[in-house]
Write an enzyme that holds these catalytic residues in place. Structure first.
Site: not given
Length: 521
Positions: A161, A442
């Site tokens: 990603r 996160d």
């Protein structure tokens, strides 16, 4: 190191210099020159759409692309090698130990994340590229603390990603302008590894984050075609799975698959960023004030509509419908609490597989087997593309239904402050993946906390006992919680405190904390 008009504003180790070799830099320059004007135009269009929403606008399915949604014959790409069965995907930053453990975890795939779980220090980004290059070539084995970390014979399939379109890479500039963080991450990984991956029977596979419009997917598709032509591999070798993690994107899912169709590997329910986007996009509308973050579960109406429509859309077009992240961590030295936590993971994955998902995300190797057991029992084949979810009839208003059972509590305010301080403090210190209260947090979860605090203050929301949530109240809690942040230096906590206070006092909350704090790394 520099080539004409391109400059790297930091020192490099020998491994990093290999990654940033002149041929690789030439490729980055080629990407920048070809696509930076389009990226900037698309980012400007985001601001225009946000202004429309701030002034009372709404979202719906696009009338100009109705013909794409109505055309029944087109399909996304067939699954690439290694991507037919994705029942459990583990995610994490491309740190060397994490890469080995994730590839060895027993999960079908590993998404190495340069975005929400990586603090983008230059060393984290470039060393992450070194680690992935070494893993692909089976040269990553190392010893640490007397323990050998070595890849198993058949590790998980690797996906990467890159950062979203909105993020810059300020340490590398071309003619004085920063490169795109997306193209920096994508370009280095693709340039060094695409041909090697193909030789080994796989390919360059990506997760594409934070998109808000199908034209942003078209840009990725153009990047893919340009890159494949650049190194002379067939078009369609790349695969991209798009995270549907913004509320505008949910109204354009078919269009996004269509734009990427030769390269599409499906869509993913990026649940935490989606909640953040839901609040942010309707930030000026008091009807969208949500209760405590813990109340906004996958079963509330707007989240359930989103999941059902995503699965239906993907299977209609023959691509994977991936479930969301279970961020729950194992709890050591407390069997009862650990059993309860793992039961929640099981229930989450059971809901997903029964809904029709083709796979799911987990954050810790200890939860891989739980997710595998659920999907193995309820999904005996490699996927559920055959499950067309004909029962789903989602109306636009269901996707933006702000009705969520629950209340705002003082404990919820404090939990948001605590999580945002701990994460932002860790992020500026170079750690983007932080365990907090037995959850792996996160940037996405920190963003929910930040945006909710601003939303509650801006709209003068009240707690369940009638207390008005003011900037002064939140500021007091920030000072109190700032004394309790574990494992983060005082100056970094100070940066986090100042930032969070500036946010709750702002006329409008800013777009992304990762953009705001980049200069503080």
């Amino acid at each position: 190191m520099s080539i004409p008009v391109l400059k790297i504003h930091t020192q490099l180790t020998s491994d990093q210099a290999f990654i940033l070799s002149p041929p690789a830099l030439n490729f980055l320059v080629a990407l920048h020159r070809a696509f930076e004007p389009t990226r900037q135009a698309l980012l400007a269009a985001r601001k225009t759409r946000q202004a429309e929403l701030d002034n009372g606008g709404t979202l719906t399915f696009l009338p100009e692309t109705k013909h794409i949604r109505d055309e029944a014959s087109w399909r996304g790409a067939k699954p690439a090698p290694g991507l037919q069965d994705r029942r459990v995907e583990i995610t994490g930053p491309p740190e060397r130990k994490m890469v080995v453990n994730a590839l060895n975890s027993g999960a079908k795939t590993f998404m190495a994340d340069f975005e929400d779980s990586t603090s983008p220090t230059f060393s984290n980004l470039v060393n992450g590229q070194v680690n992935l290059r070494d893993a692909i070539r089976r040269q990553i084995d190392f010893e640490l603390g007397g323990k050998l970390y070595a890849l198993v014979q058949n590790p998980a399939v690797l996906l990467v990603r890159p950062r979203g379109w909105h993020l810059d890479e300020p340490r590398v500039t071309y003619e004085g302008s920063p490169l795109s963080g997306s193209l920096f991450d994508f370009g280095l990984y693709f340039f060094h590894n695409a041909e090697e991956l193909v030789k080994r029977g796989a390919g360059p596979y990506f997760y594409l984050p934070k998109m808000e419009h199908h034209l942003e997917a078209r840009l990725w598709n153009d990047v893919f075609n340009f890159s494949q032509d650049y190194i002379r591999i067939p078009r369609g070798t790349i695969r991209g799975t798009v995270l549907i993690e913004t509320i505008p994107a949910v109204f354009q899912m078919e269009e996004i698959i269509y734009e990427l169709r030769e390269h599409s590997a499906g869509l993913n329910c990026g649940r935490w960023d989606y909640i953040f986007s839901f609040i942010k996009k309707f930030r000026t509308n008091s009807k969208f004030v949500l209760p405590d973050r813990s109340s906004v579960t996958m079963t509330v109406p707007f989240m359930q509509a989103y999941v059902n429509l995503l699965i239906q859309t993907c299977h209609k077009r023959g691509v994977a419908a991936m479930g969301g992240m279970s961020a729950t961590l194992p709890i050591k030295n407390d069997k009862v609490a650990n059993d309860q936590a793992m039961a929640k993971v099981y229930e989450d994955k059971l809901r997903e597989v029964k809904a029709g998902h083709d796979g799911t995300w987990i954050a810790h190797p200890a939860t891989v087997q739980i997710a595998l057991d659920v999907f193995n029992e309820y999904m005996p084949g490699p996927n559920q593309y055959y499950n067309y979810r004909a029962d789903v009839k989602v109306k636009p208003e269901e996707l933006i239904n702000p009705q969520v059972p629950g209340t705002i509590t003082l404990g919820g305010v404090r939990a948001n402050v605590s999580a945002a301080l701990a994460y932002c403090g860790a992020w500026v210190s170079g750690n983007g993946c932080v365990p907090i209260a037995n959850m792996m947090e996160d940037a996405a979860t920190a963003e929910i906390a930040r945006m909710q605090l601003w939303h509650w203050v801006h709209h003068k929301a009240t707690t369940e006992d009638g207390q008005v949530i003011t900037a002064e109240l939140v500021g007091k809690i920030i000072d109190e919680e700032g004394e309790k942040v574990p494992g983060v230096k005082a100056d970094q906590v100070g940066i986090a405190k100042d930032y969070l206070k500036s946010q709750v006092n702002a006329k409008l909350a800013s777009e992304f904390l990762t953009s705001d704090l980049m200069a503080k790394l």
